[in-house]
Design a protein around this motif. Structure first.
Motif, PDB file in Angstrom:
ATOM      1  N   ASN A  27       0.822  -1.218   0.000  1.00 33.19           N
ATOM      2  CA  ASN A  27       0.000   0.000   0.000  1.00 33.19           C
ATOM      3  C   ASN A  27       0.849   1.258   0.000  1.00 33.19           C
ATOM      4  N   VAL A  28       1.912   1.285   0.771  1.00 31.84           N
ATOM      5  CA  VAL A  28       2.788   2.457   0.813  1.00 31.84           C
ATOM      6  C   VAL A  28       3.407   2.698  -0.556  1.00 31.84           C
ATOM      7  N   ILE A  29       3.855   1.633  -1.203  1.00 28.09           N
ATOM      8  CA  ILE A  29       4.475   1.777  -2.529  1.00 28.09           C
ATOM      9  C   ILE A  29       3.471   2.295  -3.544  1.00 28.09           C
ATOM     10  N   THR A  30       2.290   1.677  -3.618  1.00 27.51           N
ATOM     11  CA  THR A  30       1.329   2.030  -4.670  1.00 27.51           C
ATOM     12  C   THR A  30       0.544   3.303  -4.382  1.00 27.51           C
ATOM     13  N   GLU A  31       0.319   3.628  -3.110  1.00 32.47           N
ATOM     14  CA  GLU A  31      -0.503   4.790  -2.779  1.00 32.47           C
ATOM     15  C   GLU A  31       0.300   6.029  -2.396  1.00 32.47           C
ATOM     16  N   ASN A  32       1.537   5.862  -1.949  1.00 35.85           N
ATOM     17  CA  ASN A  32       2.309   7.022  -1.505  1.00 35.85           C
ATOM     18  C   ASN A  32       3.543   7.252  -2.368  1.00 35.85           C
ATOM     19  N   MET A  33       4.441   6.295  -2.417  1.00 37.49           N
ATOM     20  CA  MET A  33       5.736   6.494  -3.068  1.00 37.49           C
ATOM     21  C   MET A  33       5.639   6.565  -4.585  1.00 37.49           C
ATOM     22  N   MET A  34       4.832   5.720  -5.173  1.00 39.13           N
ATOM     23  CA  MET A  34       4.739   5.680  -6.636  1.00 39.13           C
ATOM     24  C   MET A  34       3.290   5.832  -7.099  1.00 39.13           C
ATOM     25  N   LYS A  35       2.545   6.698  -6.445  1.00 36.90           N
ATOM     26  CA  LYS A  35       1.136   6.899  -6.781  1.00 36.90           C
ATOM     27  C   LYS A  35       0.990   7.314  -8.244  1.00 36.90           C
ATOM     28  N   GLY A  36       0.164   6.608  -8.959  1.00 35.01           N
ATOM     29  CA  GLY A  36      -0.047   6.893 -10.373  1.00 35.01           C
ATOM     30  C   GLY A  36       0.957   6.215 -11.285  1.00 35.01           C
ATOM     31  N   ASN A  37       2.052   5.687 -10.741  1.00 35.65           N
ATOM     32  CA  ASN A  37       3.079   5.035 -11.553  1.00 35.65           C
ATOM     33  C   ASN A  37       3.186   3.539 -11.285  1.00 35.65           C
ATOM     34  N   SER A  38       2.360   3.033 -10.389  1.00 36.01           N
ATOM     35  CA  SER A  38       2.411   1.604 -10.083  1.00 36.01           C
ATOM     36  C   SER A  38       1.014   1.113  -9.708  1.00 36.01           C
ATOM     37  N   LYS A  39       0.840  -0.196  -9.784  1.00 35.99           N
ATOM     38  CA  LYS A  39      -0.436  -0.789  -9.397  1.00 35.99           C
ATOM     39  C   LYS A  39      -0.199  -2.202  -8.891  1.00 35.99           C
ATOM     40  N   ILE A  40      -1.134  -2.691  -8.114  1.00 36.14           N
ATOM     41  CA  ILE A  40      -1.086  -4.081  -7.666  1.00 36.14           C
ATOM     42  C   ILE A  40      -1.712  -4.919  -8.772  1.00 36.14           C
ATOM     43  N   SER A  41      -0.903  -5.769  -9.390  1.00 39.29           N
ATOM     44  CA  SER A  41      -1.351  -6.573 -10.519  1.00 39.29           C
ATOM     45  C   SER A  41      -2.146  -7.791 -10.082  1.00 39.29           C
ATOM     46  N   SER A  42      -1.658  -8.442  -9.019  1.00 43.62           N
ATOM     47  CA  SER A  42      -2.360  -9.640  -8.549  1.00 43.62           C
ATOM     48  C   SER A  42      -2.042  -9.890  -7.087  1.00 43.62           C
ATOM     49  N   ILE A  43      -2.960 -10.596  -6.458  1.00 41.69           N
ATOM     50  CA  ILE A  43      -2.796 -11.031  -5.074  1.00 41.69           C
ATOM     51  C   ILE A  43      -3.174 -12.497  -5.024  1.00 41.69           C
ATOM     52  N   ALA A  44      -2.268 -13.323  -4.516  1.00 40.85           N
ATOM     53  CA  ALA A  44      -2.531 -14.752  -4.370  1.00 40.85           C
ATOM     54  C   ALA A  44      -2.422 -15.115  -2.893  1.00 40.85           C
ATOM     55  N   VAL A  45      -3.423 -15.822  -2.403  1.00 34.89           N
ATOM     56  CA  VAL A  45      -3.437 -16.245  -1.008  1.00 34.89           C
ATOM     57  C   VAL A  45      -3.504 -17.766  -0.984  1.00 34.89           C
ATOM     58  N   ASP A  46      -2.689 -18.366  -0.118  1.00 35.93           N
ATOM     59  CA  ASP A  46      -2.642 -19.826  -0.026  1.00 35.93           C
ATOM     60  C   ASP A  46      -2.262 -20.192   1.407  1.00 35.93           C
ATOM     61  N   SER A  47      -2.146 -21.468   1.662  1.00 32.67           N
ATOM     62  CA  SER A  47      -1.673 -21.932   2.964  1.00 32.67           C
ATOM     63  C   SER A  47      -0.875 -23.207   2.757  1.00 32.67           C
ATOM     64  N   GLU A  48       0.029 -23.467   3.683  1.00 30.86           N
ATOM     65  CA  GLU A  48       0.831 -24.689   3.627  1.00 30.86           C
ATOM     66  C   GLU A  48       0.970 -25.231   5.037  1.00 30.86           C
ATOM     67  N   SER A  49       1.136 -26.538   5.127  1.00 27.59           N
ATOM     68  CA  SER A  49       1.305 -27.137   6.449  1.00 27.59           C
ATOM     69  C   SER A  49       2.773 -27.119   6.837  1.00 27.59           C
ATOM     70  N   GLN A  50       3.008 -27.041   8.115  1.00 21.17           N
ATOM     71  CA  GLN A  50       4.362 -27.062   8.636  1.00 21.17           C
ATOM     72  C   GLN A  50       4.911 -28.486   8.544  1.00 21.17           C
ATOM     73  N   VAL A  51       6.172 -28.643   8.882  1.00 20.80           N
ATOM     74  CA  VAL A  51       6.830 -29.942   8.850  1.00 20.80           C
ATOM     75  C   VAL A  51       6.057 -30.923   9.724  1.00 20.80           C
ATOM     76  N   ASN A  52       5.961 -32.162   9.279  1.00 19.89           N
ATOM     77  CA  ASN A  52       5.253 -33.227  10.004  1.00 19.89           C
ATOM     78  C   ASN A  52       3.777 -32.918  10.210  1.00 19.89           C
ATOM     79  N   HIS A  53       3.154 -32.315   9.207  1.00 17.35           N
ATOM     80  CA  HIS A  53       1.709 -32.063   9.214  1.00 17.35           C
ATOM     81  C   HIS A  53       1.274 -31.208  10.390  1.00 17.35           C
TER      82      HIS A  53
END
Length: 68
Positions: A27-53
């Motif tokens: 948010n800081v990058i896209t809304e403050n530092m590079m406002k108008g020159n950058s955008k969030i192209s994609s967001i991927a959310v996932d989960s993984e299990s730790q070692v030994n389940h």
């Protein structure tokens, strides 16, 4: 910031408790530092299990691209 200028696309990756920090940085990058020159192209959310389940840990990948 430097990577975005050089490569035009940057992916922020975070796990667990670091996710709010990655979202804030995106948010800081896209809304403050590079406002108008950058955008969030994609967001991927996932989960993984730790070692030994162990418990699942959430993962986020936020891709930011330079528009100009």
């Amino acid at each position: 910031m430097t990577e975005l200028v050089q490569h035009r696309v940057v992916t922020l990756k975070a796990k667990g408790d670091s996710i709010p920090t990655a979202v804030a940085v995106a948010n800081v990058i896209t809304e403050n530092m590079m406002k108008g020159n950058s955008k969030i192209s994609s967001i991927a959310v996932d989960s993984e299990s730790q070692v030994n389940h162990g418990p699942l840990v959430s993962i986020i990948e936020i891709t930011i691209s330079k528009t100009n």
